[in-house]
Motif scaffolding. Structure first.
Motif, mmCIF file in Angstrom:
data_model
loop_
_atom_site.group_PDB
_atom_site.id
_atom_site.type_symbol
_atom_site.label_atom_id
_atom_site.label_comp_id
_atom_site.label_asym_id
_atom_site.label_seq_id
_atom_site.Cartn_x
_atom_site.Cartn_y
_atom_site.Cartn_z
ATOM 1 N N ALA A 44 2.660 -6.972 30.444
ATOM 2 C CA ALA A 44 1.969 -6.509 31.649
ATOM 3 C C ALA A 44 3.009 -6.062 32.670
ATOM 4 C CB ALA A 44 1.125 -7.649 32.228
ATOM 5 N N GLU A 45 2.587 -5.200 33.568
ATOM 6 C CA GLU A 45 3.466 -4.757 34.646
ATOM 7 C C GLU A 45 3.494 -5.832 35.716
ATOM 8 O OE1 GLU A 45 3.007 -0.794 36.108
ATOM 9 O OE2 GLU A 45 2.670 -0.008 34.100
ATOM 10 N N SER A 46 4.203 -6.884 35.416
ATOM 11 C CA SER A 46 4.340 -8.016 36.335
ATOM 12 C C SER A 46 5.671 -8.688 36.033
ATOM 13 C CB SER A 46 3.167 -8.979 36.176
ATOM 14 O OG SER A 46 3.142 -9.518 34.866
ATOM 15 N N GLU A 47 5.799 -9.926 36.436
ATOM 16 C CA GLU A 47 7.056 -10.630 36.262
ATOM 17 C C GLU A 47 7.367 -10.898 34.792
ATOM 18 O OE1 GLU A 47 9.199 -13.953 38.855
ATOM 19 O OE2 GLU A 47 7.299 -14.632 38.016
ATOM 20 N N LEU A 48 8.638 -10.765 34.449
ATOM 21 C CA LEU A 48 9.136 -11.092 33.121
ATOM 22 C C LEU A 48 10.110 -12.252 33.240
ATOM 23 C CD1 LEU A 48 10.099 -7.510 31.842
ATOM 24 C CD2 LEU A 48 8.012 -8.777 31.325
ATOM 25 N N PHE A 49 10.044 -13.171 32.294
ATOM 26 C CA PHE A 49 11.035 -14.237 32.190
ATOM 27 C C PHE A 49 11.909 -13.945 30.985
ATOM 28 C CE2 PHE A 49 8.727 -18.112 34.291
ATOM 29 C CZ PHE A 49 8.734 -17.459 35.510
ATOM 30 N N PHE A 50 13.200 -14.191 31.143
ATOM 31 C CA PHE A 50 14.177 -14.044 30.071
ATOM 32 C C PHE A 50 14.858 -15.382 29.856
ATOM 33 C CE2 PHE A 50 13.755 -9.780 31.579
ATOM 34 C CZ PHE A 50 14.122 -8.938 30.553
ATOM 35 N N GLU A 87 26.817 -24.088 30.262
ATOM 36 C CA GLU A 87 27.813 -23.125 29.796
ATOM 37 C C GLU A 87 27.283 -22.162 28.735
ATOM 38 O OE1 GLU A 87 31.120 -24.757 27.387
ATOM 39 O OE2 GLU A 87 30.060 -26.655 27.562
ATOM 40 N N TYR A 88 26.155 -22.475 28.110
ATOM 41 C CA TYR A 88 25.605 -21.636 27.049
ATOM 42 C C TYR A 88 24.292 -20.948 27.402
ATOM 43 C CZ TYR A 88 28.931 -24.257 24.241
ATOM 44 O OH TYR A 88 30.070 -24.823 23.759
ATOM 45 N N LEU A 89 23.545 -21.494 28.337
ATOM 46 C CA LEU A 89 22.189 -21.017 28.602
ATOM 47 C C LEU A 89 22.044 -20.430 29.993
ATOM 48 C CD1 LEU A 89 20.188 -24.064 27.205
ATOM 49 C CD2 LEU A 89 20.439 -21.830 26.128
ATOM 50 N N SER A 90 21.266 -19.342 30.051
ATOM 51 C CA SER A 90 20.886 -18.741 31.327
ATOM 52 C C SER A 90 19.408 -18.400 31.255
ATOM 53 C CB SER A 90 21.670 -17.451 31.591
ATOM 54 O OG SER A 90 23.041 -17.694 31.621
ATOM 55 N N ALA A 91 18.789 -18.330 32.405
ATOM 56 C CA ALA A 91 17.394 -17.895 32.513
ATOM 57 C C ALA A 91 17.325 -16.875 33.636
ATOM 58 C CB ALA A 91 16.482 -19.080 32.800
ATOM 59 N N LYS A 127 12.638 -22.812 33.565
ATOM 60 C CA LYS A 127 14.066 -23.159 33.601
ATOM 61 C C LYS A 127 14.298 -24.541 32.988
ATOM 62 C CE LYS A 127 14.927 -22.561 37.933
ATOM 63 N NZ LYS A 127 15.620 -22.510 39.225
ATOM 64 N N GLN A 128 13.454 -25.495 33.348
ATOM 65 C CA GLN A 128 13.591 -26.850 32.810
ATOM 66 C C GLN A 128 13.388 -26.842 31.293
ATOM 67 O OE1 GLN A 128 14.623 -29.295 34.802
ATOM 68 N NE2 GLN A 128 14.847 -30.540 32.981
ATOM 69 N N TYR A 129 12.384 -26.133 30.835
ATOM 70 C CA TYR A 129 12.092 -26.034 29.404
ATOM 71 C C TYR A 129 13.248 -25.382 28.657
ATOM 72 C CZ TYR A 129 9.487 -24.808 25.163
ATOM 73 O OH TYR A 129 9.054 -24.680 23.864
ATOM 74 N N HIS A 130 13.785 -24.319 29.236
ATOM 75 C CA HIS A 130 14.854 -23.562 28.570
ATOM 76 C C HIS A 130 16.156 -24.371 28.482
ATOM 77 C CE1 HIS A 130 16.479 -20.010 26.774
ATOM 78 N NE2 HIS A 130 17.438 -19.915 27.683
ATOM 79 N N CYS A 131 16.330 -25.353 29.348
ATOM 80 C CA CYS A 131 17.511 -26.235 29.258
ATOM 81 C C CYS A 131 17.571 -26.949 27.910
ATOM 82 C CB CYS A 131 17.503 -27.265 30.379
ATOM 83 S SG CYS A 131 17.999 -26.605 31.964
#
Length: 184
Positions: A44-50, A87-91, A127-131
């Protein structure tokens, strides 16, 4: 030298997700156009999470890697947000636009693995999940109702689409993927 063959694999998870993987997607001439076409059709034309796992740059020259090391954070800081989680993960998060769609192939080349999706959760939750990235399979983002469709890219050149089978028909998506990646 043997040309890398583009193939499609698919599998269904009993938990309600379906994944279609385009092997060697990166190594076809129309990669950039195919990626943009697929992403624009399902996001959708809205926010994207990476979610990013490790920088890599295997498909980049040293100069390109150095350039992207500066440009990627600037892009997300200007139009959204990016956080180094360790050191390995970014969001990152950003509103969808032609600017980001045109830049996604470079992002794919820069990181070892990239996930992206339209979120159904807030930024702090993701962000918490991606950690705990390495403790999860990417389809758990669908299973845990963070999104209905997720895109995953690895530096091997493989591109996957994972989706909620209650929202999307796998046959229709398979046909669309074949047209985007295999028909020329």
């Amino acid at each position: 030298m043997k040309k890398r063959q583009v193939t499609i694999e698919e599998y269904e998870n009993p938990s309600g997700t379906y994944t279609i993987t385009i092997n060697n997607a990166r190594y076809q001439k129309c990669f950039v156009n195919s990626i943009e076409r697929v992403l624009k059709s399902f996001l959708a034309e809205s926010e994207l999470f990476f979610g990013f796992y490790r920088t890599d740059g295997i498909n980049l020259t040293l100069q390109q890697k150095k350039e992207l090391e500066k440009v990627i954070p600037e892009l997300f800081q200007r139009y959204g947000d990016i956080k180094n989680l360790n050191e390995y993960l970014s969001a990152a998060r950003i509103n969808s636009s032609d600017v980001i769609y045109n830049f996604i192939p470079s992002i794919f080349d820069y990181y070892l693995e990239t996930i992206l999706f339209n979120p159904k959760v807030d930024w702090e939750t993701f962000k918490q999940y991606h950690c705990d990235y390495q403790k999860h399979r990417f389809d758990e983002i669908i299973i845990n109702n963070f999104a209905d469709v997720l895109f995953f890219y690895s530096d091997s050149g493989d591109f996957s689409v994972c989706f909620n089978t209650e929202k999307y028909d796998h046959g229709e998506i398979r046909n669309f993927i074949e047209k985007a990646f295999l028909e020329r």
